[in-house]
Design an enzyme around this catalytic site. Structure first.
Site, PDB file in Angstrom:
ATOM      1  N   ARG A  49       0.769  -1.195   0.031  1.00  0.00           N
ATOM      2  CA  ARG A  49      -0.197  -0.080  -0.049  1.00  0.00           C
ATOM      3  C   ARG A  49       0.921   1.408  -0.024  1.00  0.00           C
ATOM      4  NH1 ARG A  49      -1.676   2.029   4.604  1.00  0.00           N
ATOM      5  NH2 ARG A  49      -2.447  -0.042   5.292  1.00  0.00           N
ATOM      6  N   TYR A 101     -14.401  16.651 -17.086  1.00  0.00           N
ATOM      7  CA  TYR A 101     -15.099  15.110 -17.042  1.00  0.00           C
ATOM      8  C   TYR A 101     -16.113  15.085 -15.967  1.00  0.00           C
ATOM      9  CZ  TYR A 101     -14.477  10.126 -15.914  1.00  0.00           C
ATOM     10  OH  TYR A 101     -15.027   8.895 -15.642  1.00  0.00           O
ATOM     11  N   ASP A 173      -5.617  18.495 -15.346  1.00  0.00           N
ATOM     12  CA  ASP A 173      -5.964  17.088 -15.745  1.00  0.00           C
ATOM     13  C   ASP A 173      -5.450  16.838 -17.188  1.00  0.00           C
ATOM     14  OD1 ASP A 173      -7.323  14.726 -16.968  1.00  0.00           O
ATOM     15  OD2 ASP A 173      -8.846  14.947 -15.679  1.00  0.00           O
ATOM     16  N   LYS A 198      -6.626   5.736 -19.598  1.00  0.00           N
ATOM     17  CA  LYS A 198      -6.961   6.405 -21.104  1.00  0.00           C
ATOM     18  C   LYS A 198      -5.662   6.147 -21.785  1.00  0.00           C
ATOM     19  CE  LYS A 198     -10.849   7.134 -19.279  1.00  0.00           C
ATOM     20  NZ  LYS A 198     -11.010   8.328 -18.501  1.00  0.00           N
TER      21      LYS A 198
HETATM   22  C1  LIG Z   1     -11.704   9.048 -17.507  1.00  0.00           C
HETATM   23  C2  LIG Z   1     -11.270  10.395 -17.141  1.00  0.00           C
HETATM   24  C3  LIG Z   1     -11.076  10.639 -15.625  1.00  0.00           C
HETATM   25  C4  LIG Z   1     -11.222   9.430 -14.433  1.00  0.00           C
HETATM   26  O1  LIG Z   1     -10.505   8.530 -14.535  1.00  0.00           O
HETATM   27  P1  LIG Z   1     -10.852   7.021 -14.075  1.00  0.00           P
HETATM   28  O2  LIG Z   1      -9.776   6.119 -14.461  1.00  0.00           O
HETATM   29  O3  LIG Z   1     -12.082   6.540 -15.040  1.00  0.00           O
HETATM   30  O4  LIG Z   1     -11.069   6.904 -12.815  1.00  0.00           O
HETATM   31  C5  LIG Z   1     -10.511  12.065 -15.253  1.00  0.00           C
HETATM   32  N1  LIG Z   1     -10.265  12.831 -15.996  1.00  0.00           N
HETATM   33  C6  LIG Z   1     -10.478  12.719 -17.461  1.00  0.00           C
HETATM   34  C7  LIG Z   1     -10.355  13.702 -18.451  1.00  0.00           C
HETATM   35  C8  LIG Z   1     -11.137  11.217 -17.747  1.00  0.00           C
HETATM   36  O5  LIG Z   1     -11.367  11.182 -19.355  1.00  0.00           O
END
Ligand SMILES: *Cc1c(COP(=O)(O)O)cnc(C)c1O
Length: 381
Positions: A49, A101, A173, A198
């Site tokens: 962890r 998001y 982000d 992603k």
């Molecule tokens: C998918 C996404 C998230 C969240 O991520 P997860 O891995 O699904 O928890 C946050 N920001 C953006 C721009 C995303 O496309």
């Protein structure tokens, strides 16, 4: 000798190559919950962890790709984003892009506000509106650029100046462009978050998230939060993301080319009313994106002539999958209204243009001709 970007994708950082002593070329998966110490005070790792060699290899790779001092890997993008807001305390204000998001909007509205944060949504493409939202309580500015799903572009440098002038953190982000095309930390961001699910992992096969920090101090603070709240990335998933990153540059290059081809072709389709792609010169954010990024990425949205057309396309695609998510080898078509953005309040959705005629495309690495033919037959019906 420092590695260049594409070499970092394959090997990580020079000092960490061959960490395991037997010189395995593929970094091992340390599938162990705990690590033995030889005597008091002598142990490299403790408990997974807290720290794990496979995860550390991944974290150092991602930090290097983003130009950050440190990176911490979480079990999902949302776990990473939630960890960042544990840096703040009740009464602090966060100013954020209104076109985010959907899960991040849900985090702000359901968790952050309950925890006492003041959350102010603004159109961050207009720097004056960000400036006007600043109060003595402002502790963070949180932006996505290009944004999801409208592909709005926010000026990272301008937001960094505003944040630092107010004694606040700039959090970006960077999921949509990935560090291949955009590196917010050298532009002034304090923290970069990713859904590693992603482009970084890139194969639609694992969930993961990252917080990359501009300083070691911020990295230590995020590590403490991660270790305490426990949402850290597992060793096997860390390995999957490490493997995915080896081809990050190759994938992004192909995806960027294909996205531009599809954006241009969709503009000519009679059923398509508007295409939102940052790589089109007529896109309102084109110039700012050109200044702060080296590409436009693989995400585009488009507006069709009716709800019927939207539903026909979603039902009719064959190569492309009608599925939530983005950033993988497989091309995905999403209906933001009922999928990614269903939790965004209806009034806000309408104002942003997220309605029944909007479709979002995440371009994958298939032959672009197959993708184009698929979209055209589905639009035609
Ligand atoms: C998918 C996404 C998230 C969240 O991520 P997860 O891995 O699904 O928890 C946050 N920001 C953006 C721009 C995303 O496309």
């Amino acid at each position: 000798m420092p590695y260049r970007f594409d070499t970092k994708c394959v090997h990580g950082t020079p000092d960490r190559a061959y960490r395991d002593g037997v010189r395995s070329v593929s970094f091992p998966i340390y599938q162990s919950a705990t690590f033995a110490h030889t005597e008091v005070g002598h142990g490299q790792f403790n408990y997974t962890r807290q720290d794990n060699p496979t995860r550390l290899q991944l974290e150092e790779t991602v930090a290097a790709l983003e130009g950050g001092a440190d990176a911490v890997a979480f079990a999902s993008g949302m776990a990473a984003i939630a960890a960042v807001f544990e840096l703040l305390k009740p009464g602090d204000q966060v100013i954020c892009s209104e076109d985010l998001y959907g899960g991040t909007t849900r985090l702000f509205n359901n968790i952050s506000k309950k925890n006492g944060l003041q959350v102010t949504f603004v159109d961050s493409t207009d720097t004056d509106l960000v400036r006007a939202a600043i109060t003595p309580a402002t502790r963070a500015i949180y932006i996505e650029t290009p944004s999801n799903p409208m592909m709005n572009v926010t000026d990272i440098r301008a937001c960094a100046e505003l944040a630092h002038g107010a004694g606040a953190l700039l959090i970006v982000d960077n999921t949509f462009l990935s560090p291949v095309f955009q590196q917010p930390i050298p532009l002034g961001a304090d923290l970069v978050v990713h859904s590693g699910t992603k482009y970084l992992a890139g194969h639609n096969d694992t969930i993961s998230g990252f917080v990359v920090t501009a300083t070691r101090e911020l990295g230590d603070a995020i590590r403490l939060i991660g270790k305490t709240t426990g949402g850290m990335l597992a060793p096997f998933d860390s390995w999957l993301v490490l493997r995915g990153i080896k081809t990050l540059s190759l994938r992004m290059e192909r995806i960027g080319q294909s996205a531009l081809t599809l954006a241009e072709a969709l503009q000519k389709n009679p059923h398509v009313k508007q295409v939102y792609y940052v790589g089109l010169p007529e896109h309102p954010g084109y110039a700012v994106n050109r200044r702060q990024a080296t590409g436009a990425g693989g995400m585009l949205s488009f507006r069709v002539d009716s709800r019927e057309t939207a539903e026909r396309v979603l039902k009719g695609v064959r190569v492309i999958a009608f599925a939530e998510s983005l950033g993988g080898t497989e091309t995905l078509l999403t209906y933001p209204l009922t999928q990614t953005h269903d939790v965004v309040p209806a009034e806000m959705r309408e104002r942003l243009g997220i309605n029944e005629t909007l479709l979002r495309l995440s371009v994958g690495v298939e032959d672009v001709r197959d993708l184009l033919e698929d979209l055209e037959q589905a639009l035609e019906g």
